[in-house]
Design a protein around this motif. Structure first.
Motif, mmCIF file in Angstrom:
data_model
loop_
_atom_site.group_PDB
_atom_site.id
_atom_site.type_symbol
_atom_site.label_atom_id
_atom_site.label_comp_id
_atom_site.label_asym_id
_atom_site.label_seq_id
_atom_site.Cartn_x
_atom_site.Cartn_y
_atom_site.Cartn_z
ATOM 1 N N LEU A 438 28.543 52.205 -34.262
ATOM 2 C CA LEU A 438 29.228 52.112 -32.969
ATOM 3 C C LEU A 438 28.719 53.181 -32.013
ATOM 4 C CD1 LEU A 438 32.907 51.422 -34.120
ATOM 5 C CD2 LEU A 438 31.428 49.856 -32.840
ATOM 6 N N GLY A 439 28.582 54.384 -32.529
ATOM 7 C CA GLY A 439 28.065 55.474 -31.706
ATOM 8 C C GLY A 439 26.633 55.216 -31.258
ATOM 9 N N TYR A 440 25.837 54.620 -32.140
ATOM 10 C CA TYR A 440 24.450 54.340 -31.784
ATOM 11 C C TYR A 440 24.363 53.290 -30.688
ATOM 12 C CZ TYR A 440 19.430 53.684 -32.354
ATOM 13 O OH TYR A 440 18.075 53.615 -32.139
ATOM 14 N N GLY A 441 25.295 52.325 -30.738
ATOM 15 C CA GLY A 441 25.348 51.335 -29.667
ATOM 16 C C GLY A 441 25.587 52.006 -28.321
ATOM 17 N N TYR A 442 26.521 52.965 -28.293
ATOM 18 C CA TYR A 442 26.773 53.714 -27.058
ATOM 19 C C TYR A 442 25.533 54.511 -26.663
ATOM 20 C CZ TYR A 442 28.883 57.002 -23.781
ATOM 21 O OH TYR A 442 29.156 57.737 -22.666
ATOM 22 N N PHE A 443 24.874 55.111 -27.659
ATOM 23 C CA PHE A 443 23.662 55.894 -27.415
ATOM 24 C C PHE A 443 22.584 55.042 -26.742
ATOM 25 C CE2 PHE A 443 19.426 56.919 -29.145
ATOM 26 C CZ PHE A 443 19.256 58.215 -28.666
ATOM 27 N N LEU A 444 22.401 53.810 -27.223
ATOM 28 C CA LEU A 444 21.373 52.937 -26.653
ATOM 29 C C LEU A 444 21.704 52.512 -25.229
ATOM 30 C CD1 LEU A 444 20.578 50.615 -29.707
ATOM 31 C CD2 LEU A 444 19.190 52.505 -28.821
ATOM 32 N N MET A 445 22.999 52.407 -24.928
ATOM 33 C CA MET A 445 23.403 51.930 -23.603
ATOM 34 C C MET A 445 23.412 53.028 -22.540
ATOM 35 S SD MET A 445 26.455 49.185 -24.356
ATOM 36 C CE MET A 445 27.501 50.353 -25.225
ATOM 37 N N THR A 446 23.254 54.267 -22.962
ATOM 38 C CA THR A 446 23.430 55.371 -22.014
ATOM 39 C C THR A 446 22.172 56.213 -21.841
ATOM 40 O OG1 THR A 446 24.376 56.689 -23.824
ATOM 41 C CG2 THR A 446 25.922 55.540 -22.368
ATOM 42 N N GLY A 447 21.012 55.618 -22.079
ATOM 43 C CA GLY A 447 19.755 56.355 -21.933
ATOM 44 C C GLY A 447 19.542 56.880 -20.524
ATOM 45 N N SER A 448 19.891 56.076 -19.520
ATOM 46 C CA SER A 448 19.689 56.506 -18.134
ATOM 47 C C SER A 448 20.568 57.719 -17.798
ATOM 48 C CB SER A 448 19.987 55.356 -17.175
ATOM 49 O OG SER A 448 21.329 54.907 -17.327
ATOM 50 N N GLN A 449 21.776 57.761 -18.375
ATOM 51 C CA GLN A 449 22.658 58.899 -18.122
ATOM 52 C C GLN A 449 22.096 60.181 -18.732
ATOM 53 O OE1 GLN A 449 25.967 56.049 -19.455
ATOM 54 N NE2 GLN A 449 27.098 57.745 -18.583
ATOM 55 N N ARG A 450 21.476 60.080 -19.890
ATOM 56 C CA ARG A 450 20.870 61.260 -20.504
ATOM 57 C C ARG A 450 19.686 61.742 -19.692
ATOM 58 N NH1 ARG A 450 22.168 58.319 -24.845
ATOM 59 N NH2 ARG A 450 20.080 57.466 -25.124
ATOM 60 N N ALA A 451 18.902 60.800 -19.166
ATOM 61 C CA ALA A 451 17.787 61.189 -18.326
ATOM 62 C C ALA A 451 18.264 61.911 -17.075
ATOM 63 C CB ALA A 451 16.978 59.947 -17.933
ATOM 64 N N ALA A 452 19.356 61.423 -16.496
ATOM 65 C CA ALA A 452 19.924 62.074 -15.306
ATOM 66 C C ALA A 452 20.467 63.450 -15.641
ATOM 67 C CB ALA A 452 21.033 61.203 -14.712
ATOM 68 N N ALA A 453 21.055 63.596 -16.849
ATOM 69 C CA ALA A 453 21.597 64.887 -17.269
ATOM 70 C C ALA A 453 20.483 65.913 -17.428
ATOM 71 C CB ALA A 453 22.373 64.740 -18.579
ATOM 72 N N ILE A 454 19.320 65.476 -17.918
ATOM 73 C CA ILE A 454 18.172 66.393 -18.077
ATOM 74 C C ILE A 454 17.721 66.881 -16.704
ATOM 75 C CG2 ILE A 454 15.756 66.521 -18.757
ATOM 76 C CD1 ILE A 454 16.426 64.539 -21.018
ATOM 77 N N VAL A 455 17.673 65.968 -15.722
ATOM 78 C CA VAL A 455 17.247 66.336 -14.381
ATOM 79 C C VAL A 455 18.227 67.317 -13.747
ATOM 80 C CG1 VAL A 455 16.854 65.488 -12.039
ATOM 81 C CG2 VAL A 455 15.996 64.190 -13.996
#
Length: 457
Positions: A438-455
């Protein structure tokens, strides 16, 4: 990002001393000396469980010496999440973060239930679950008020808990008998045989409970005044303290009388003392009251641990950013504290879902927490080996002694534990995998948010 939002996402304050970190290290774990471990006697017997516990103690000792290298090299509130992410990328970070979160979110409800059981000894009309709920409310509040206050409180209750364990050993020592401890000590038999071995493997989760969560000090690394110096001292003295106490408590409790009466209960120490001093002794009442300090120390410390893990994962968009905010006044991750508490309280009141496989609610919660811990240990040791190769120039204020043998033994022990636990707890393992999926499903759906967090960082 406006100034108000920026202050809410501000880093954690470095205020913790070496002594406070030692208090957290021992306090996180010390409830394991009070309950949980005795379930291992039910399958392995006292002698069989002693062998299992010594193997696990060796695994933890080598693990802590190795893990300290990671903690001092990468002092981050995410702890294992940060190490695996650096070694294996975002997916590695997710797996380690999720495993650590399961460990630290599922350990507190087991401890809260034990707090309820101890209070029920003193006040038979008290509902253990209601007492567990009350414990959550009190100690979530204390953690929100401030880490300095929380760490000082943790140190005080840890010292009291150690004192009480020494008192327990002293009070039961006049009635101690080695014959009591060894009777039926090999899975119900007086002598070792091949039939004793399966029970020893089945007891692994309960031997791990002696030491589970000591690695949580890593999640206080951002709040340490001098992490490169203080964390190694806290870890190494902490694990040595716990090994000595574990051996003493197990030996004296088992030698007090019929140990089989202590093997499936949440309050083995008061019940062991009853065998020596009787049900109405003032010593017993003192043990119940002071014994609560051990449970409170771990409960309170693990709340600190899970909240920092939720905070760190949210800060890097592995969880919703809502939980990555710190309290504007107290500078603590208040939303993360409340979120982990909500999951723990739900676990306490989910008997039908968690009481499976013929084991008690507490035993199954312990097992779920241990699954998370073992996966995290495996990933952490793999990260250590990977970073030694890929980042040979990384500043390492503390280096694992006897490398690669110490981390290799820790990794071997963790793999043995994982294989054994899967074999003996297949249904709980399936539930554990479901959480990860379940957590991995969320992880796959939120890649763009992680990229924004890095920026943004």
């Amino acid at each position: 990002m406006d100034s108000a939002t920026s202050s809410q996402h501000a880093g954690l304050k470095p205020v913790l001393s070496t002594l406070q970190l030692w208090g957290i290290a021992v306090g996180l774990v010390i409830s394991g000396e009070y309950f949980g471990w005795s379930y291992g006697w039910a399958s392995a017997g006292t002698l069989g469980f002693t062998v299992t516990a010594l193997f696990i103690a060796a695994m933890y000792t080598t693990f802590i010496f190795s893990f300290t290298e990671l903690t001092t090299s990468i002092p981050h509130a995410g702890g294992p999440f940060a190490y695996s992410k650096r070694a294996f990328g975002p997916t590695g970070g997710y797996l380690a973060g999720a495993a650590t979160l399961i460990e630290f979110v599922f350990a507190p409800p087991a401890i809260a239930l034990a707090i309820g059981a101890y209070l029920n000894v003193q006040f038979p009309t008290v509902d253990p679950k209601l007492a567990a709920l009350g414990a959550y409310l009190v100690f979530m509040t204390l953690n929100i008020v401030g880490v300095q206050i929380a760490a000082t409180f943790e140190l005080c209750v840890t010292l009291l808990a150690i004192f009480e364990l020494l008192v327990f050993m002293g009070v039961v020592s006049p009635g101690f008998s080695l014959a009591n401890f060894t009777k039926g000590g090999w899975s119900g038999s007086d002598s070792f045989s091949l039939a004793s071995i399966p029970g020893m493997f089945a007891a692994i989760p309960f031997a791990i409970w002696f030491f589970l969560a000591i690695e949580g000090v890593a999640m206080a690394a951002e709040e340490a005044k001098d992490p490169k110096r203080s964390i190694p001292i806290a870890y190494i003295t902490g694990i040595l303290t716990l090994v000595v106490l574990a051996i003493g408590v197990m030996l004296f409790a088992g030698g007090a009388g019929d140990w089989t009466k202590l093997s499936n209960i949440n309050d083995p120490l008061p019940q062991a003392m009853k065998l020596i001093v009787g049900a109405n002794s003032n010593w017993l009442h003192m043990l119940v009251w002071l014994g609560l300090f051990g449970l409170v120390a771990s409960f309170h410390g693990i709340i600190l641990g899970y909240s920092r893990q939720i905070f760190a994962l949210s800060r890097e968009a592995y969880l919703p950013a809502y939980f990555a905010k710190v309290h504007p006044r107290f500078k603590t991750p208040h939303r993360a504290i409340l979120a982990g508490g909500a999951v723990g309280i739900a676990a306490i009141y989910s008997d039908e879902l968690i009481t499976i496989g013929g084991q008690t609610l507490t035993a199954n919660i312990v097992t779920m927490s241990v699954f998370g811990a073992i996966l995290m240990y495996i990933l952490s040791m793999l990260s250590l080996f990977k970073l030694r190769r890929s980042e040979a120039g990384l500043t390492r204020p503390f280096r694992a002694p006897l490398y690669p043998f110490f981390p290799a033994f820790a990794l071997f022990g963790a793999l043995v534990c994982m294989a054994t636990m899967i074999y003996y707890n297949p249904l709980i393992f399936v539930i554990f995998l479901a959480f990860l999926a379940l957590g991995y499903g969320y992880f796959l759906m939120t890649g763009s948010q992680r990229a924004a967090a890095i920026v943004s960082n």
